[in-house]
Design a protein around this motif. Structure first.
Motif, PDB file in Angstrom:
ATOM      1  N   ARG A  68      42.375  43.466  45.084  1.00 35.02           N
ATOM      2  CA  ARG A  68      41.433  43.128  46.165  1.00 35.02           C
ATOM      3  C   ARG A  68      41.428  41.621  46.408  1.00 35.02           C
ATOM      4  O   ARG A  68      41.357  41.162  47.554  1.00 35.02           O
ATOM      5  CB  ARG A  68      40.033  43.613  45.801  1.00 35.02           C
ATOM      6  CG  ARG A  68      39.849  45.119  45.866  1.00 35.02           C
ATOM      7  CD  ARG A  68      38.364  45.498  45.817  1.00 35.02           C
ATOM      8  NE  ARG A  68      38.206  46.901  45.458  1.00 35.02           N
ATOM      9  CZ  ARG A  68      37.920  47.340  44.240  1.00 35.02           C
ATOM     10  NH1 ARG A  68      37.750  46.462  43.262  1.00 35.02           N
ATOM     11  NH2 ARG A  68      37.806  48.619  43.994  1.00 35.02           N
ATOM     12  N   GLU A  69      41.487  40.863  45.322  1.00 29.16           N
ATOM     13  CA  GLU A  69      41.495  39.407  45.450  1.00 29.16           C
ATOM     14  C   GLU A  69      42.766  38.940  46.163  1.00 29.16           C
ATOM     15  O   GLU A  69      42.723  38.044  47.020  1.00 29.16           O
ATOM     16  CB  GLU A  69      41.391  38.770  44.056  1.00 29.16           C
ATOM     17  CG  GLU A  69      41.159  37.256  44.068  1.00 29.16           C
ATOM     18  CD  GLU A  69      42.448  36.470  44.161  1.00 29.16           C
ATOM     19  OE1 GLU A  69      42.416  35.372  44.761  1.00 29.16           O
ATOM     20  OE2 GLU A  69      43.474  36.941  43.655  1.00 29.16           O
ATOM     21  N   ARG A 122      46.073  45.413  32.059  1.00 34.97           N
ATOM     22  CA  ARG A 122      44.683  45.401  32.511  1.00 34.97           C
ATOM     23  C   ARG A 122      44.183  46.823  32.689  1.00 34.97           C
ATOM     24  O   ARG A 122      44.973  47.754  32.898  1.00 34.97           O
ATOM     25  CB  ARG A 122      44.565  44.658  33.841  1.00 34.97           C
ATOM     26  CG  ARG A 122      45.122  43.254  33.822  1.00 34.97           C
ATOM     27  CD  ARG A 122      44.812  42.542  35.116  1.00 34.97           C
ATOM     28  NE  ARG A 122      45.444  41.214  35.152  1.00 34.97           N
ATOM     29  CZ  ARG A 122      45.170  40.286  36.042  1.00 34.97           C
ATOM     30  NH1 ARG A 122      44.246  40.525  36.974  1.00 34.97           N
ATOM     31  NH2 ARG A 122      45.770  39.109  36.020  1.00 34.97           N
ATOM     32  N   SER A 123      42.897  46.958  32.648  1.00 36.28           N
ATOM     33  CA  SER A 123      42.306  48.267  32.908  1.00 36.28           C
ATOM     34  C   SER A 123      42.415  48.578  34.393  1.00 36.28           C
ATOM     35  O   SER A 123      42.696  47.701  35.218  1.00 36.28           O
ATOM     36  CB  SER A 123      40.835  48.278  32.491  1.00 36.28           C
ATOM     37  OG  SER A 123      40.078  47.437  33.353  1.00 36.28           O
ATOM     38  N   GLU A 124      42.177  49.829  34.753  1.00 33.77           N
ATOM     39  CA  GLU A 124      42.249  50.213  36.166  1.00 33.77           C
ATOM     40  C   GLU A 124      41.251  49.415  36.997  1.00 33.77           C
ATOM     41  O   GLU A 124      41.578  48.943  38.096  1.00 33.77           O
ATOM     42  CB  GLU A 124      41.970  51.717  36.315  1.00 33.77           C
ATOM     43  CG  GLU A 124      42.080  52.188  37.760  1.00 33.77           C
ATOM     44  CD  GLU A 124      41.846  53.682  37.900  1.00 33.77           C
ATOM     45  OE1 GLU A 124      41.835  54.165  39.041  1.00 33.77           O
ATOM     46  OE2 GLU A 124      41.666  54.358  36.869  1.00 33.77           O
ATOM     47  N   ALA A 125      40.042  49.239  36.501  1.00 39.47           N
ATOM     48  CA  ALA A 125      39.029  48.485  37.243  1.00 39.47           C
ATOM     49  C   ALA A 125      39.464  47.038  37.442  1.00 39.47           C
ATOM     50  O   ALA A 125      39.300  46.462  38.531  1.00 39.47           O
ATOM     51  CB  ALA A 125      37.696  48.542  36.517  1.00 39.47           C
ATOM     52  N   GLU A 126      40.037  46.426  36.380  1.00 36.91           N
ATOM     53  CA  GLU A 126      40.496  45.044  36.486  1.00 36.91           C
ATOM     54  C   GLU A 126      41.659  44.925  37.462  1.00 36.91           C
ATOM     55  O   GLU A 126      41.750  43.961  38.232  1.00 36.91           O
ATOM     56  CB  GLU A 126      40.915  44.536  35.113  1.00 36.91           C
ATOM     57  CG  GLU A 126      39.754  44.346  34.137  1.00 36.91           C
ATOM     58  CD  GLU A 126      40.237  44.029  32.744  1.00 36.91           C
ATOM     59  OE1 GLU A 126      39.519  43.323  32.012  1.00 36.91           O
ATOM     60  OE2 GLU A 126      41.336  44.492  32.359  1.00 36.91           O
ATOM     61  N   LEU A 127      42.539  45.921  37.427  1.00 32.98           N
ATOM     62  CA  LEU A 127      43.696  45.895  38.319  1.00 32.98           C
ATOM     63  C   LEU A 127      43.274  46.030  39.781  1.00 32.98           C
ATOM     64  O   LEU A 127      43.788  45.331  40.665  1.00 32.98           O
ATOM     65  CB  LEU A 127      44.664  47.018  37.944  1.00 32.98           C
ATOM     66  CG  LEU A 127      46.089  46.904  38.488  1.00 32.98           C
ATOM     67  CD1 LEU A 127      46.741  45.624  38.002  1.00 32.98           C
ATOM     68  CD2 LEU A 127      46.907  48.120  38.073  1.00 32.98           C
ATOM     69  N   ALA A 172      40.408  45.126  41.053  1.00 32.48           N
ATOM     70  CA  ALA A 172      39.772  43.863  41.427  1.00 32.48           C
ATOM     71  C   ALA A 172      40.817  42.782  41.704  1.00 32.48           C
ATOM     72  O   ALA A 172      40.683  41.981  42.639  1.00 32.48           O
ATOM     73  CB  ALA A 172      38.827  43.412  40.323  1.00 32.48           C
ATOM     74  N   PHE A 173      41.878  42.775  40.899  1.00 32.68           N
ATOM     75  CA  PHE A 173      42.951  41.805  41.080  1.00 32.68           C
ATOM     76  C   PHE A 173      43.628  41.975  42.439  1.00 32.68           C
ATOM     77  O   PHE A 173      43.855  41.001  43.173  1.00 32.68           O
ATOM     78  CB  PHE A 173      43.974  41.961  39.951  1.00 32.68           C
ATOM     79  CG  PHE A 173      45.221  41.155  40.139  1.00 32.68           C
ATOM     80  CD1 PHE A 173      45.204  39.771  40.001  1.00 32.68           C
ATOM     81  CD2 PHE A 173      46.419  41.779  40.447  1.00 32.68           C
ATOM     82  CE1 PHE A 173      46.357  39.026  40.171  1.00 32.68           C
ATOM     83  CE2 PHE A 173      47.574  41.035  40.626  1.00 32.68           C
ATOM     84  CZ  PHE A 173      47.541  39.654  40.487  1.00 32.68           C
TER      85      PHE A 173
END
Length: 446
Positions: free
Chosen positions: A56-57, A46-51, A53-54
């Protein structure tokens, strides 16, 4: 970017040097049936932004102390931490701290640890303290081994009201050393250890008592220490809630020979159980048998004050048979956090915090005792924790509290089967009056 320190040519050269041609040759000792022959079933990168967000969830699924009112204690306490602690501890000089092997470039760290030791001595009433151990449980286990070395006796008397997990660590340490651990039961009315229940023999190395104990009850340390000293045994006092030292007399003034405990309450976050801070203090005449490290003050050839590691009795430094412990590090970063917290609060600030804990706990305990279906299990004096007996199922009570974003306490059946209808409640200074009133309303609705 992937970090690969060696080029393909360098890896081939290293393989040739050990008689291999491929990386696979290194795994020949592993039977074929146990080798992985297909890629791991992992999601794609995953990209840094996706990671972010993951994660945080994932974090949002936790019951954070910022969103819940935490009435949990039992060795890990939710206290207010002044912002200055994080600000100072995040400085590179402290944040990257490791063992100060070179005092000429580690004076700041050494001075902070020296001040930590001084503060611990002042709080406990002891004469010397080390620069910390891993946590409260291992500090207690090390104290047991120290008592055996000092007395050359093989029996340990330990109160059942000592933190159950601390008792398990002691058993783990002593199981293969030929030391016997005899438990002393708590009084069913007061929840404390009665002096008459302390029955040491000529083979007893130490009597161990926790105060405030696991039930929050304040023990009569002076009477218990006197019983230990009658037969030449040492008195080891355990403290899991050091904020209590802001109000209670220091154990050293009451006859303790070794004081150990958990320093997490001094500016260290709960952090899912660690890292924490093992506190260890004793009498100066026992210093040669104390585990860990001691930082001392000295003067250079020009008369300027400096700090050095004065004593380090671990087996890496001296002959193994003369070492007192094989614990190979200390919790220096956490010790410095505690130093900043205590220096910021000062004696009066620490007393104010302790008073808030005691007063809020006394108020909630009194009001719970007035509720139908609930009563206080023990009548002994307590600090900021107490045991509640419930006529309703404990799991149901705590679940109803959780629904109102309150972590209401710790069920005790897991540790004390005879207290299956009880739970342990802790109240600290961060608990607002509104949370206490909500707590009481939930109990009233049951």
């Amino acid at each position: 970017m992937r970090y690969i320190p060696n080029s393909p040519e360098e890896r081939a050269e290293m393989l040739r040097a050990i008689g291999c041609t491929t990386i696979e040759d290194l795994f020949r000792p592993i039977p074929e049936k146990f080798r992985l022959r297909e890629p791991l079933r992992l999601p794609s990168a995953r990209s840094e932004a996706e990671l972010l967000a993951f994660f945080r969830e994932l974090a949002a699924r936790n019951a954070a102390a910022t969103e819940y009112a935490v009435f949990l204690g039992a060795g890990a306490y939710h206290h207010f931490i002044p912002s200055v602690v994080e600000a100072l501890i995040s400085r590179a000089e402290f944040f990257t701290v490791y063992t100060p092997y070179q005092p000429e470039i580690a004076q700041g760290t050494l001075q902070a640890l020296f001040e930590y030791q001084t503060l611990i001595c002042q709080l406990t009433g002891m004469e010397v303290a080390n620069a910390s151990l891993y946590d409260g449980s291992t500090a207690l286990a090390e104290a047991v081994l120290m008592a055996e070395r000092l007395t050359h006796r093989r029996e340990i008397l330990m109160a059942r009201s000592v933190h159950p997990e601390y008792r398990e660590v002691v058993r783990t340490y002593t199981r293969t050393l030929g030391l016997s651990v005899r438990l002393m039961d708590y009084d069913p009315e007061t929840g404390g250890l009665q002096a008459r229940a302390v029955t040491p023999s000529a083979e007893t190395a130490a009597v161990i008592v926790q105060s405030p104990n696991f039930f929050g009850v304040i023990e009569d340390l002076e009477a218990i220490a006197a019983r230990a000293h009658e037969v030449g045994a040492l008195c080891i006092v355990v403290i899991t809630e050091p904020i209590s030292l802001g109000l209670l007399r220091p154990p050293g003034e009451l006859g303790a020979d070794i004081v150990v405990g958990e320093g997490q309450s001094f500016g260290i976050p709960i952090s899912f159980g660690g890292p924490y801070l093992g506190v260890f203090a004793t009498r100066e005449r026992f210093v040669r048998q104390m585990p860990g490290r001691i930082v001392g003050q000295t003067f250079d050839s020009r008369g300027r004050r400096g700090f050095v590691m004065t004593l380090a009795t671990r087996e890496q430094y001296i002959r193994r048979e003369k070492a007192t412990s094989n614990i190979c590090t200390s919790q220096e970063l956490c010790a410095i956090m505690a130093t900043i917290y205590l220096s910021t609060m000062g004696p009066r600030g620490l007393r104010d915090v302790a008073e808030q804990n005691a007063q809020k706990a006394a108020y909630l305990a009194r009001e719970i005792a007035r509720q139908s279906g609930f009563r206080l299990r023990f009548c002994g004096s307590h600090f900021n924790e107490f045991v509640v007996h419930s006529e309703h199922p404990v799991a149901l009570v705590l679940e109803k509290l959780r629904e109102r974003k309150i972590l209401g306490g710790l069920p005790l059946e897991r540790y004390y089967p005879e207290l299956r209808e009880c739970f342990l409640v802790c109240v600290t200074e961060v608990i607002p009056r509104s949370a206490i009133e909500t707590y009481l309303r939930v109990l009233d609705e049951l």
